[in-house]
Design a protein around this motif. Sequence first.
Motif, PDB file in Angstrom:
ATOM      1  N   ALA A  22       0.829  -1.210   0.000  1.00  0.00           N
ATOM      2  CA  ALA A  22       0.000   0.000   0.000  1.00  0.00           C
ATOM      3  C   ALA A  22       0.862   1.259   0.000  1.00  0.00           C
ATOM      4  CB  ALA A  22      -0.929  -0.012   1.208  1.00  0.00           C
ATOM      5  N   ALA A  23       1.954   1.240   0.781  1.00  0.00           N
ATOM      6  CA  ALA A  23       2.833   2.410   0.855  1.00  0.00           C
ATOM      7  C   ALA A  23       3.461   2.699  -0.509  1.00  0.00           C
ATOM      8  CB  ALA A  23       3.914   2.184   1.901  1.00  0.00           C
ATOM      9  N   LYS A  24       3.835   1.648  -1.254  1.00  0.00           N
ATOM     10  CA  LYS A  24       4.418   1.841  -2.591  1.00  0.00           C
ATOM     11  C   LYS A  24       3.434   2.509  -3.534  1.00  0.00           C
ATOM     12  CE  LYS A  24       7.734  -1.991  -2.557  1.00  0.00           C
ATOM     13  NZ  LYS A  24       8.065  -3.329  -3.143  1.00  0.00           N
ATOM     14  N   ARG A  25       2.150   2.297  -3.295  1.00  0.00           N
ATOM     15  CA  ARG A  25       1.113   2.888  -4.147  1.00  0.00           C
ATOM     16  C   ARG A  25       0.597   4.211  -3.590  1.00  0.00           C
ATOM     17  NH1 ARG A  25       1.376  -2.386  -4.544  1.00  0.00           N
ATOM     18  NH2 ARG A  25       0.694  -3.512  -6.403  1.00  0.00           N
ATOM     19  N   ASN A  26       1.256   4.713  -2.521  1.00  0.00           N
ATOM     20  CA  ASN A  26       0.879   5.994  -1.903  1.00  0.00           C
ATOM     21  C   ASN A  26      -0.572   6.005  -1.431  1.00  0.00           C
ATOM     22  OD1 ASN A  26       3.448   7.277  -2.296  1.00  0.00           O
ATOM     23  ND2 ASN A  26       2.920   7.500  -4.470  1.00  0.00           N
TER      24      ASN A  26
END
Length: 342
Positions: A22-26
């Motif tokens: 999720a963090a990689k996809r902001n």
Amino acid sequence: GVVGLAKNCGKTTTLNALIRAAAKRNIALGITSGGRDGELYDAITGLPKPPINVPRGALIALADFTIGRTSCRLEVVQRLGIHTTAGEIVIARALEPGQVEVIGCNRAKDLIRAIGWLRECGADLTLVDGAAGRTFLASPNMVQSFVLATGAAFDSDVQGIADAARMAVHLFTLPAPPPRVARRAEQAMESGVSAIIRADGRMEPLPWPTLLGREARVASMTSPVDIGLVCARAVGDELLAALASSLRQHSPRPEVFLVVAADPSKIAAGDRSVKAFEAAGGELTVLRKARVVAITVNPSSPSGTALDPTDLVIEVSKHVEELPVFDIVAELSASGGVMLET
């Protein structure tokens, strides 16, 4: 949500993988727990545990006692007025990346409130780490979808793990009753009433708030032509055993005998009872359900069991063909008994 069939099956490892993705996809993240997660050592076994790694900006619903036990700075943005033995549940924002210990809400109604506040405070996706062995996250009132974590801590045998995963998914994906039954069952449950569905479709309410301790009596009140039983509360082993015995006595029946529960979290019966009930001509149904989307497996356990990761991923995927199966640490995945690209 992440549901574990037992402790040390890899729930927190699965949660961390979801957080990273999720963090990689902001994606604006909310994180909480239906128990206690991310501590350095398990509070019961004393064994080391993986921490929960959160990115900068993540919102976390946790007991305020744990704010000082993190490796990153947290800013409290909302106090919820929900009190636990570890203090008040608050919504905090991570001001920098780091590791957190999350003691969350252990009551369903409080967890629902906390998830709602995470959304109010800006979370687009909320991830909930469920307490091991408890399936209340399977309720659609709690989460929309969940991942099932299992592994060698549950059973030291690959076949045993695969069989249990298949049964768990079976219970989590139970069908809905026919619409005519569902409408009447919904009305009964809204009133907190359990009822026998007679052959003519009439609901005969049972006079007790719970069927616990009255299972044999309830089963004796059913006839060979009745449609089924609506359970306003949990469906347990004793009830299914009593109904299975009654169904065998009334065999053959013109139709299957339905047991209607609100959702899969209300099925508190074990594999043996469910199989015996279904073999006798019964069918478990639910009015609503969350969606199980994947299975993760952990081939090792604190007791020293070390299974072959590839064998475990493939065998579980053979038993649960409709879902992808992942070993996150080994970076393996399979579907329908076929290994997928890493």
